[in-house]
Design an enzyme around this catalytic site. Structure first.
Site, PDB file in Angstrom:
ATOM      1  N   GLU A 145      -1.117   5.518  13.192  1.00 21.38           N
ATOM      2  CA  GLU A 145      -0.703   6.650  12.508  1.00 21.38           C
ATOM      3  C   GLU A 145      -0.835   7.965  13.144  1.00 21.38           C
ATOM      4  OE1 GLU A 145      -1.235   8.727   8.036  1.00 21.38           O
ATOM      5  OE2 GLU A 145      -2.560   7.063   8.585  1.00 21.38           O
ATOM      6  N   PHE A 195       1.885  -3.247   3.994  1.00 16.88           N
ATOM      7  CA  PHE A 195       2.112  -4.611   4.557  1.00 16.88           C
ATOM      8  C   PHE A 195       3.519  -4.804   4.414  1.00 16.88           C
ATOM      9  CE2 PHE A 195      -2.361  -6.822   3.962  1.00 16.88           C
ATOM     10  CZ  PHE A 195      -2.882  -5.890   5.076  1.00 16.88           C
ATOM     11  N   HIS A 203      -2.582   8.198   5.566  1.00 16.95           N
ATOM     12  CA  HIS A 203      -2.684   6.708   4.856  1.00 16.95           C
ATOM     13  C   HIS A 203      -4.231   6.537   5.306  1.00 16.95           C
ATOM     14  CE1 HIS A 203      -1.740   3.078   3.291  1.00 16.95           C
ATOM     15  NE2 HIS A 203      -2.026   2.448   4.236  1.00 16.95           N
ATOM     16  N   CYS A 211       0.805  -1.266   0.095  1.00 19.78           N
ATOM     17  CA  CYS A 211      -0.054  -0.122   0.058  1.00 19.78           C
ATOM     18  C   CYS A 211       0.875   1.160  -0.079  1.00 19.78           C
ATOM     19  CB  CYS A 211      -0.947   0.059   1.484  1.00 19.78           C
ATOM     20  SG  CYS A 211      -1.928  -1.471   1.233  1.00 19.78           S
ATOM     21  N   LYS A 220      -9.257   8.281   1.619  1.00 22.08           N
ATOM     22  CA  LYS A 220      -9.857   7.056   1.402  1.00 22.08           C
ATOM     23  C   LYS A 220     -11.417   6.770   1.954  1.00 22.08           C
ATOM     24  CE  LYS A 220      -5.621   4.344   1.754  1.00 22.08           C
ATOM     25  NZ  LYS A 220      -4.689   5.375   2.010  1.00 22.08           N
ATOM     26  N   HIS A 222      -9.564   2.147  -0.565  1.00 22.21           N
ATOM     27  CA  HIS A 222      -8.130   1.973  -0.463  1.00 22.21           C
ATOM     28  C   HIS A 222      -7.807   1.376  -1.753  1.00 22.21           C
ATOM     29  CE1 HIS A 222      -4.079   1.269   0.619  1.00 22.21           C
ATOM     30  NE2 HIS A 222      -4.331   0.490   1.882  1.00 22.21           N
TER      31      HIS A 222
END
Length: 412
Positions: free
Chosen positions: A313, A398, A302, A163, A334, A339
């Site tokens: 975050e 990830f 994010h 991502c 998002k 996403h």
């Protein structure tokens, strides 16, 4: 001496609009591009919603033969790249093709091609598998096809960091121009993973929202968040060395002034609990730009709408910004487009550039229920109109990949 790098072109395919104008109008309208999945029957699936691209016709961007040899993620990437190239006013006849490069990544490539050809393998045997399966499914083929379509012969990169792909791709393009590997780079990311195995796989991780209400599905930083919504699309930007842009009288949209990339070294799916890795990426971006946290007005987070990501975050922003954390405006695109995985960071970078241009910060759409642990300013009471001298775009992937890019309002 590092060279200055500016943004001169933008291109986007997204769940709320194809093309920069339609996309930005969607942002201004707080449009939510999330709805029931139409690509396959979701009866047996926990996740029922996705943010699909609508009204996309590949033949508007390339000839039918070329389109037929590209999977959807690649078509999105080529379409966004062509818009970015055109909007930058570039003319290959006037450029050295070896001084223009590409850094366009994709997180997973074509899951659809794998599904389709595996079924054919089982039903009809190995001799009937499409001979173009491999070149159609691999992630680097988006960059390859952009090169072919536009005649670009410089360095061509395909960065895959889940991502964080889009943000790393733009960051590494920024470095390529700073250190004279190229004068112009097309950079960004693309993805089209709304497929049976894609949705099933992320749902098995308990990463996807099980909400059936599109307005309360992708709700970053909201206490009731329960997973992300799979989106799809592409974002590609043209980065250019300042003097090169000025010589051809290009319209300069913004300047890239800092890039930070780190690893959590912690867990394959969860960000570091204290947010230290993501915080360091933001700190490195600000350090490179010689900018204090107090000068950064906006963070495009994010903000995936998962419990752990949004909490960690938030902790990362507090670590990096210290006393200034309570004052910086934070929102998640998002909340409108879901996403986009490998394409997310690129579309969010574009959102930052447009936000700087228009002095506009979009809200985190759909936010309703405050979370006492996520206690910063997530722009929850409507849009904010204000000057944005500096903005940061964050991406976390990830494997513990963190990337932050610092964008500045351009001044001579």
């Amino acid at each position: 001496m590092k060279r200055r790098v500016v943004v001169t072109g933008l291109g986007v395919i997204s769940p709320i609009g194809n093309g920069i104008e339609e996309f930005w109008n969607g942002i201004l309208e707080n449009k939510v591009g999330i709805d029931t999945i139409t690509r396959f029957d979701t009866t047996d699936y926990k996740a029922k919603l996705a943010a699909e691209v609508k009204n996309f016709d590949a033949k508007k961007y390339m000839d039918a033969k070329a389109a037929k040899r590209m999977e959807l993620f690649c078509q999105y990437g080529v379409a966004a790249a062509k818009e970015a190239f055109s909007s930058a006013g570039l003319n290959m006849e006037k450029e050295d093709p070896y001084r223009i490069g590409i850094s366009v990544g994709c997180g997973v490539g074509s899951l659809q091609a794998v599904e389709r050809e595996y079924e054919r393998l089982l039903e009809k045997g190995p001799g009937r598998v499409n001979p173009l399966l491999v070149p159609m499914m691999i992630t680097n083929i988006a960059a390859g096809n952009i090169s072919i379509q536009l005649g670009i012969k410089g360095k061509s990169l395909n960065i895959v960091t889940a991502c964080a792909t889009g943000t790393h791709s733009i960051g590494e393009a920024f470095r390529s121009i700073q250190y004279k590997d190229a004068d112009v780079m097309l950079a960004g990311g693309c993805e089209a993973a709304i497929s049976k195995i894609g949705i099933a796989g992320f749902a098995a991780l308990n990463a996807l929202s099980t909400s059936t209400d599109p307005k309360r599905a992708s709700i970053p930083f909201d206490k009731e968040r329960n997973g992300f919504i799979m989106g799809e699309g592409a974002g590609v930007v043209v980065l250019e060395e300042l003097e090169h842009a000025q010589k051809r009288n290009a319209k300069i949209l913004a300047e890239v002034v800092g890039y930070g990339a780190t690893s959590d070294a912690y867990h394959i799916t969860s960000p570091s609990e204290d947010g230290a890795g993501a915080a360091k990426a933001m700190e490195l971006a600000m350090e490179e730009a010689d900018v204090n946290p107090e000068e950064v007005v906006y963070i495009n987070a994010h903000g995936t709408s998962t419990q752990l990501n949004d909490l960690f975050e938030t902790k990362a922003i507090k670590l990096a910004f210290k006393e200034a954390a309570s004052k910086v405006k934070i929102s998640s695109t998002k909340s409108m487009i879901g996403h986009l995985l490998g394409g997310a960071g690129a579309v969010e970078f574009i959102t930052c550039v447009k936000s700087i241009e228009e002095s506009y910060i979009h809200p985190t759409v759909g936010y309703q229920v405050p979370d006492e642990e996520c206690d910063l300013d997530y722009v929850t009471n409507g849009a904010i109109h204000m000057e944005i001298p500096y903005a940061i775009s964050n991406s976390l992937g990830f494997g513990g990949h963190n990337a932050s890019i610092l964008i500045k309002k351009f001044k001579e």
